[in-house]
Enzyme design. Structure first.
Site, short mmCIF file in Angstrom:
data_model
loop_
_atom_site.label_atom_id
_atom_site.label_comp_id
_atom_site.label_asym_id
_atom_site.label_seq_id
_atom_site.Cartn_x
_atom_site.Cartn_y
_atom_site.Cartn_z
N CYS A 20 0.80 -1.18 0.16
CA CYS A 20 -0.03 -0.02 -0.04
C CYS A 20 0.87 1.21 -0.16
O CYS A 20 2.14 1.18 0.13
CB CYS A 20 -1.12 -0.15 1.14
SG CYS A 20 0.04 0.15 2.81
N ALA A 76 3.18 1.70 2.95
CA ALA A 76 4.39 0.82 2.68
C ALA A 76 5.31 1.37 1.86
O ALA A 76 6.57 1.42 2.24
CB ALA A 76 4.09 -0.40 2.21
N HIS A 112 5.48 6.30 -2.86
CA HIS A 112 7.00 6.63 -3.26
C HIS A 112 6.73 8.14 -3.70
O HIS A 112 7.63 9.13 -3.29
CB HIS A 112 7.43 5.88 -4.29
CG HIS A 112 7.83 4.47 -4.05
ND1 HIS A 112 7.67 3.63 -5.08
CD2 HIS A 112 8.14 3.90 -3.13
CE1 HIS A 112 7.67 2.41 -4.61
NE2 HIS A 112 7.95 2.60 -3.32
N ARG A 148 12.62 -4.65 5.92
CA ARG A 148 13.62 -4.46 4.60
C ARG A 148 14.93 -4.41 4.79
O ARG A 148 15.93 -4.11 3.97
CB ARG A 148 13.17 -2.92 4.09
CG ARG A 148 12.03 -3.22 2.84
CD ARG A 148 11.56 -1.86 2.45
NE ARG A 148 12.37 -1.17 1.68
CZ ARG A 148 12.72 -1.51 0.30
NH1 ARG A 148 12.09 -2.29 -0.21
NH2 ARG A 148 13.72 -0.71 -0.19
#
Ligand code: SF4
Lengths: 73, 488
Positions: free
Chosen positions: B60, B63, B193, B94
């Site tokens: 999503c 994220a 992003h 990550r």
């Protein structure tokens, strides 16, 4: 009307970037790319056509401008 | 297995068969056979809403912002604003490495959340956010700034996080960045992003326009390297060997101050184009900083990228680069000599985020391996345009593949290695396919750079030539024919 960025890609070709759709596409035809006149119809490789109000001089690229979509892809 | 274009198309058609008509029509647009003659044009539909009813592996917007772009900035605390789950289940997953003392001057692996309860949904969470910021200031006074990463409910109930951030920021004299990255925005983490990049522009770059910073002619910034398993560090070694000065890492092992200094560099180096092209476009237009994509996976691409970067600088850098390449060659030739014979001719199928399927191809090819299928979770059209020339004709391309499609493709193509995410890992391992988790390097890494390539080659060998794959079948289910085929 949409904000688009006109720029050169790595190969030095003109391309159009549409931030809203995160889309970068090669330009196949740019109507007026002259010192005295810059803008007009912008044809993309996808088939879409945008129109930028011609400016009296060629700006420094990249540049963000308002463009009208004449034809969808 | 060599496939012709017709065979690959037949495979796609066969897999699509089970869908109802509308779904089939839609999914057909997302699957394609690579055709290099078609390079530069639209070959595949991407960045669209996932088909309802099928399993997608996308994430999503939260994220994309908290997990990818903002999360690794180590000297800031990133508040997961909303219920506790979003942050807790993604905490430290990550593997963005960083130096510093966690909880004192670095905060990367911590999960900080406002832990919404029913009360906060009913009465709004702004007060709680303000209280949380005060508490954090007391507990962790060495933070350089904070970011507020909105989770879904914050957007749904219409909280005004911008007002809280502004007010608290003035009060504390720190950068506080409100990020509207609620998970429901957009079709995948990709919009996250973009939103995160925009907030960096508005809250980090713009307010610091005139900031003084002593520069040199060789300043560069690493953009879009998240230091997974130490990736940015092994990249940095190469750039520094070339004679360049890396002034900022976006955002793996990065800091707020580094980001503020970036508009003064000579060149922005973009590794992950998908997640950070937005900010370099902005700096190009606003500050006149050119940017260039580079790729540090595998010797061929490393060499190519080093020359490409050196091309932006003077002869001193160019000469130094050539000398360094010569030195590196000795290093990586040994790696290739050791592993290529063990990996030659094997095939790989990749299904990762928005960049790696095309970036990492060179590293596999350096080891004599071949890509038989490549797909992205959340790539856009420009990513596919850049992928087409990298993979062979007739290679299978897929966008936002469902779990079903992926399994069928693997069953039919029978790759020697599958590279994808953790959600796929155990499915394919249980099916008997060697698998590498290509998001966080399967608890290994770094894979970038010269040092990374040695680790990459070793890992691929360890995975594919592991004796366990021969023992996937219980002895009593083995048929005689299979035994015969083996000895034949
Ligand atoms: S979709 Fe919403 S609730 Fe789910 S993880 Fe993302 S922000 Fe959290």
């Amino acid at each position: 009307m949409a904000n688009v960025m006109i720029q050169y890609n790595e190969q030095g070709e003109l391309c159009l970037y549409l931030p809203k759709k995160d889309l970068e596409e090669a330009i196949t035809h740019f109507e007026f790319d002259e010192e005295q006149r810059w803008g007009g119809e912008v044809h993309l490789i996808s088939g879409a056509i945008y129109y930028i109000d011609p400016m009296p001089s060629r700006p420094k690229l990249p540049i963000t401008v308002r463009a009208k979509r004449l034809q969808a892809a | 297995m060599e496939m012709t274009k017709e065979q690959t198309q037949a495979l796609i058609d066969e897999v699509l068969e089970v869908y109802p008509e509308a779904a089939r029509k839609d999914r057909a647009k997302h699957l394609a056979v690579n055709d290099q003659a078609n390079a530069g044009s639209k070959c595949i539909t991407s960045n669209r809403k996932s088909q309802p009813g099928v399993m997608t592996i996308r994430g999503c917007a939260y994220a994309g912002s908290k997990g990818v772009v903002w999360g690794p900035v180590k000297d800031m605390i990133h508040i997961s604003h909303g219920p506790i789950g979003c942050g807790q289940y993604s905490r430290a997953g990550r593997r963005n490495y960083y130096t510093g003392l966690t909880g004192v001057n670095a905060f990367g692996t911590m999960n900080i959340t406002t832990d919404f309860q029913e009360r906060d949904i009913v009465f709004g969470g702004d007060k709680k956010l303000a209280a949380a910021i005060d508490e954090l200031e007391q507990l962790f006074p060495l933070t350089k700034g904070l970011s507020v990463q909105s989770e879904c409910p914050v957007g749904l109930i219409g909280d005004d996080i911008e007002a809280v951030a502004r007010q608290k920021g003035e009060e504390l004299g720190k950068t506080i960045v409100p990020v509207r990255c609620e998970g429901f925005r957009g079709v995948s983490q990709s919009l996250g992003h973009h939103i995160a990049n925009d907030t960096i522009r508005d809250h980090v770059l713009q307010p610091n326009e005139g900031k003084e910073f002593e520069t040199t002619d060789y300043d560069v910034a690493i953009i879009g390297d998240y230091n997974i398993g130490g990736d940015a560090w092994s990249s940095r070694i190469i750039l520094e060997d070339m004679g360049l000065r890396v002034v900022a890492q976006w955002s793996g092992d990065g800091t707020l101050a580094e980001m503020e200094n970036t508009p003064k560099v000579k060149l922005n180096l973009v590794h992950c184009y998908r997640s950070m092209n937005y900010i370099v476009r902005y700096m190009e237009e606003k500050n006149g900083i050119p940017w260039v994509e580079y790729n540090l996976f595998g010797p061929t691409k490393i060499e190519e990228s080093m020359r490409k970067i050196a091309g932006f600088f003077d002869d001193k850098i160019k000469a130094q680069t050539e000398a360094v390449i010569k030195r590196y060659r000795e290093q990586w030739d040994q790696v290739i000599a050791k592993y290529r014979p063990r990996l030659e001719g094997k095939s790989v199928m990749l299904y990762v985020g928005g960049l790696r399927p095309r970036h990492i191809i060179g590293a596999y090819e350096d080891l004599g391996m071949e890509i038989c299928g490549a797909g992205y979770e959340f790539a856009h059209n420009d990513d596919y345009v850049k992928t087409t020339p990298e993979v062979k004709d007739a290679t299978l391309l897929f966008d936002d593949a469902s779990a079903y499609e992926l399994e069928e493709f693997v069953k039919k193509l029978k790759p020697d290695l599958v590279g994808s995410g953790v959600k796929e890992k155990y499915v394919f391992q249980k099916m008997g396919f060697p698998f590498r988790q290509m998001h966080s390097w399967d608890y290994s890494g770094p894979y970038h750079g010269v040092d990374g390539f040695a680790i990459f080659a070793r890992d691929m060998d360890l995975t594919m030539n592991n004796p366990c794959w021969k023992n996937m079948k219980a002895p009593w289910t083995k048929t005689e024919a299979a035994d015969l085929a083996k000895t034949a």
